[in-house]
Design a protein around this motif. Structure first.
Motif, PDB file in Angstrom:
ATOM      1  N   GLU A 248       0.993  -1.239   0.079  1.00 24.12           N
ATOM      2  CA  GLU A 248       0.299  -0.017  -0.029  1.00 24.12           C
ATOM      3  C   GLU A 248       0.741   0.966  -0.030  1.00 24.12           C
ATOM      4  O   GLU A 248       2.015   1.810   1.047  1.00 24.12           O
ATOM      5  CB  GLU A 248      -1.187   0.120   1.522  1.00 24.12           C
ATOM      6  N   TYR A 249       0.866   2.157  -1.292  1.00 17.43           N
ATOM      7  CA  TYR A 249       1.597   3.800  -0.985  1.00 17.43           C
ATOM      8  C   TYR A 249       0.316   4.751  -0.681  1.00 17.43           C
ATOM      9  O   TYR A 249      -0.218   5.053  -2.166  1.00 17.43           O
ATOM     10  CB  TYR A 249       1.809   3.207  -2.529  1.00 17.43           C
ATOM     11  N   PRO A 250       0.379   5.009   0.013  1.00 22.70           N
ATOM     12  CA  PRO A 250      -0.684   6.057   0.414  1.00 22.70           C
ATOM     13  C   PRO A 250      -0.589   7.636  -0.202  1.00 22.70           C
ATOM     14  O   PRO A 250      -1.807   8.655   0.027  1.00 22.70           O
ATOM     15  CB  PRO A 250      -0.428   6.769   2.277  1.00 22.70           C
ATOM     16  N   GLU A 251       1.196   7.327  -0.300  1.00 22.49           N
ATOM     17  CA  GLU A 251       1.427   8.800  -0.674  1.00 22.49           C
ATOM     18  C   GLU A 251       0.272   9.166  -2.007  1.00 22.49           C
ATOM     19  O   GLU A 251       0.247   9.699  -2.582  1.00 22.49           O
ATOM     20  CB  GLU A 251       2.771   9.274  -1.020  1.00 22.49           C
ATOM     21  N   SER A 252       0.559   7.682  -2.760  1.00 21.39           N
ATOM     22  CA  SER A 252      -0.171   7.839  -4.367  1.00 21.39           C
ATOM     23  C   SER A 252      -1.061   7.076  -4.583  1.00 21.39           C
ATOM     24  O   SER A 252      -1.912   7.299  -5.167  1.00 21.39           O
ATOM     25  CB  SER A 252       0.516   6.723  -5.263  1.00 21.39           C
ATOM     26  N   SER A 253      -2.570   6.612  -3.115  1.00 13.21           N
ATOM     27  CA  SER A 253      -3.427   5.543  -2.830  1.00 13.21           C
ATOM     28  C   SER A 253      -2.824   5.068  -3.251  1.00 13.21           C
ATOM     29  O   SER A 253      -4.575   4.638  -3.856  1.00 13.21           O
ATOM     30  CB  SER A 253      -4.494   7.151  -3.400  1.00 13.21           C
ATOM     31  N   VAL A 254      -2.165   3.929  -3.882  1.00  8.84           N
ATOM     32  CA  VAL A 254      -2.372   2.770  -5.147  1.00  8.84           C
ATOM     33  C   VAL A 254      -2.019   1.233  -3.689  1.00  8.84           C
ATOM     34  O   VAL A 254      -1.107   1.458  -2.895  1.00  8.84           O
ATOM     35  CB  VAL A 254      -1.092   2.598  -5.593  1.00  8.84           C
ATOM     36  N   LYS A 255      -2.950   0.567  -3.829  1.00  8.77           N
ATOM     37  CA  LYS A 255      -2.949  -0.719  -3.282  1.00  8.77           C
ATOM     38  C   LYS A 255      -3.130  -1.789  -3.746  1.00  8.77           C
ATOM     39  O   LYS A 255      -3.125  -1.580  -5.372  1.00  8.77           O
ATOM     40  CB  LYS A 255      -4.294  -1.001  -2.776  1.00  8.77           C
ATOM     41  N   LEU A 256      -1.759  -2.819  -3.541  1.00 10.73           N
ATOM     42  CA  LEU A 256      -1.931  -4.624  -4.401  1.00 10.73           C
ATOM     43  C   LEU A 256      -2.364  -5.063  -3.780  1.00 10.73           C
ATOM     44  O   LEU A 256      -2.138  -5.322  -3.285  1.00 10.73           O
ATOM     45  CB  LEU A 256       0.026  -4.469  -4.780  1.00 10.73           C
ATOM     46  N   PHE A 257      -2.991  -6.012  -4.847  1.00 10.41           N
ATOM     47  CA  PHE A 257      -3.429  -7.432  -3.903  1.00 10.41           C
ATOM     48  C   PHE A 257      -3.042  -8.635  -4.901  1.00 10.41           C
ATOM     49  O   PHE A 257      -2.618  -8.286  -6.020  1.00 10.41           O
ATOM     50  CB  PHE A 257      -4.939  -7.048  -4.415  1.00 10.41           C
ATOM     51  N   LYS A 258      -2.997  -9.989  -3.799  1.00  8.41           N
ATOM     52  CA  LYS A 258      -3.127 -11.278  -4.758  1.00  8.41           C
ATOM     53  C   LYS A 258      -4.265 -11.574  -4.421  1.00  8.41           C
ATOM     54  O   LYS A 258      -4.776 -11.432  -3.305  1.00  8.41           O
ATOM     55  CB  LYS A 258      -1.774 -11.441  -3.639  1.00  8.41           C
ATOM     56  N   GLY A 259      -5.028 -11.935  -5.732  1.00 11.07           N
ATOM     57  CA  GLY A 259      -6.122 -13.001  -5.539  1.00 11.07           C
ATOM     58  C   GLY A 259      -5.987 -14.256  -6.565  1.00 11.07           C
ATOM     59  O   GLY A 259      -5.290 -14.527  -6.949  1.00 11.07           O
ATOM     60  N   THR A 260      -6.526 -15.251  -5.153  1.00 14.17           N
ATOM     61  CA  THR A 260      -6.634 -16.848  -6.319  1.00 14.17           C
ATOM     62  C   THR A 260      -8.292 -17.040  -5.585  1.00 14.17           C
ATOM     63  O   THR A 260      -8.421 -16.797  -5.056  1.00 14.17           O
ATOM     64  CB  THR A 260      -5.748 -17.362  -4.825  1.00 14.17           C
ATOM     65  N   LEU A 261      -8.689 -17.405  -7.006  1.00 12.99           N
ATOM     66  CA  LEU A 261     -10.031 -17.664  -7.210  1.00 12.99           C
ATOM     67  C   LEU A 261     -10.420 -18.976  -6.170  1.00 12.99           C
ATOM     68  O   LEU A 261      -9.409 -19.578  -6.035  1.00 12.99           O
ATOM     69  CB  LEU A 261     -10.432 -18.411  -8.609  1.00 12.99           C
ATOM     70  N   LYS A 262     -11.227 -18.767  -5.367  1.00 11.36           N
ATOM     71  CA  LYS A 262     -12.088 -19.233  -4.566  1.00 11.36           C
ATOM     72  C   LYS A 262     -12.966 -20.573  -4.905  1.00 11.36           C
ATOM     73  O   LYS A 262     -13.120 -20.895  -6.011  1.00 11.36           O
ATOM     74  CB  LYS A 262     -13.145 -18.720  -3.752  1.00 11.36           C
ATOM     75  N   TRP A 263     -12.663 -21.808  -4.121  1.00 12.50           N
ATOM     76  CA  TRP A 263     -13.258 -23.058  -5.640  1.00 12.50           C
ATOM     77  C   TRP A 263     -14.118 -23.686  -3.993  1.00 12.50           C
ATOM     78  O   TRP A 263     -13.879 -23.898  -2.737  1.00 12.50           O
ATOM     79  CB  TRP A 263     -12.000 -23.797  -5.509  1.00 12.50           C
ATOM     80  N   ASP A 264     -15.481 -24.073  -3.793  1.00 11.94           N
ATOM     81  CA  ASP A 264     -16.250 -24.876  -3.498  1.00 11.94           C
ATOM     82  C   ASP A 264     -15.708 -25.988  -2.843  1.00 11.94           C
ATOM     83  O   ASP A 264     -14.944 -26.804  -3.429  1.00 11.94           O
ATOM     84  CB  ASP A 264     -17.793 -25.172  -3.848  1.00 11.94           C
TER      85      ASP A 264
END
Length: 264
Positions: A248-264
């Motif tokens: 997270e970079y508050p000075e630029s309001s940029v956030k970086l996320f990692k996502g993996t698909l949820k599986w039932d």
């Protein structure tokens, strides 16, 4: 071309110089691959020529003005042709954050020979960095963006990377099975930067992210959060993907996320 030269010290973003849109012819001429394949990326020369021809599909939009922006990632000086006349011809803050993450975590991510798709590739900086780090990249966007995207990819990856990136049209939520059949396509990483802003295709964007993901696929999404709709998209993203905030970079309001698909 001098884009694959190294230097001991360079800032992440270097200067700016005016450019005319006529540079595409120059790049295409310089991009000619010798018949014996010498001087090109490692691998079979026929495959290299085929990859090059598949890259030379689109003509850049004839904007009235371009600039050349210079970046430094993964030990290379990268020159990006940009134009403020199109959202898709500019490098946005999320892209530089994602490039920095790819560079700093190259060993953890292990991009060498990994199959990577970038959504909304725009001017191409993220796809270029992923290619330099060894990935087999498919860079996607809408038709009006593809010419400039192709130009930047070719100028910065030819004879510099093991795999020439591919450029493909991708309209979120449209003709996915036809253009990216599940039986054929698998990506280790789906990359996206600043694809979420105030537009009407957020549901289609999320559906496309979900479609392109299989077990093992990692979505890396960097975004500058500007509007309440950005946070609403994040809530929906978390419903579909197991989500981790990587940076997270508050000075630029940029956030970086990692996502993996949820599986039932």
């Amino acid at each position: 071309m001098d884009l694959c030269l190294s230097s001991a010290q360079q800032p992440r973003r270097l200067g700016q110089a005016p450019r005319s849109p006529g540079g595409w012819v120059e790049a295409e001429e310089e991009a000619t691959v010798p018949e014996d394949g010498t001087g090109g990326p490692p691998g079979d020369s026929t495959k290299t020529e085929s990859s090059l021809h598949s890259l030379l599909k689109f003509v850049p939009t004839d904007y009235t003005s371009y600039t050349q922006e210079h970046y430094w990632f993964a030990g290379k000086r990268i020159v990006i042709q940009e134009s403020i006349e199109s959202f898709g011809a500019v490098v946005w803050p999320g892209a530089t954050v994602l490039c920095q993450y790819l560079e700093e975590h190259r060993e953890e991510l292990n991009l060498q020979d990994a199959k990577v798709l970038e959504m909304g590739a725009g001017a191409g900086l993220v796809s270029i960095v992923a290619s330099i780090l060894g990935a087999q990249v498919t860079a996607t966007d809408l038709p009006d963006v593809l010419g400039n995207l192709q130009y930047n990819l070719l100028k910065n990856t030819l004879k510099c990377t093991a795999h020439l990136p591919e450029v493909k049209e991708l309209a979120w939520g449209e003709d996915l099975e036809e253009n990216f059949p599940r039986s054929t396509f698998y990506y280790s990483y789906v990359l996206a930067s600043d694809v979420v802003y105030h537009h009407y295709f957020l549901d289609k964007l999320l559906a496309t992210m979900e479609y392109l993901s299989k077990p093992g696929t990692v979505v890396l999404w960097a975004n500058k959060f500007r509007f309440s709709t950005d946070y609403e998209f994040l809530d929906k993203f978390k419903q579909v993907f197991d989500t981790t905030l990587l940076a997270e970079y508050p000075e630029s309001s940029v956030k970086l996320f990692k996502g993996t698909l949820k599986w039932d």
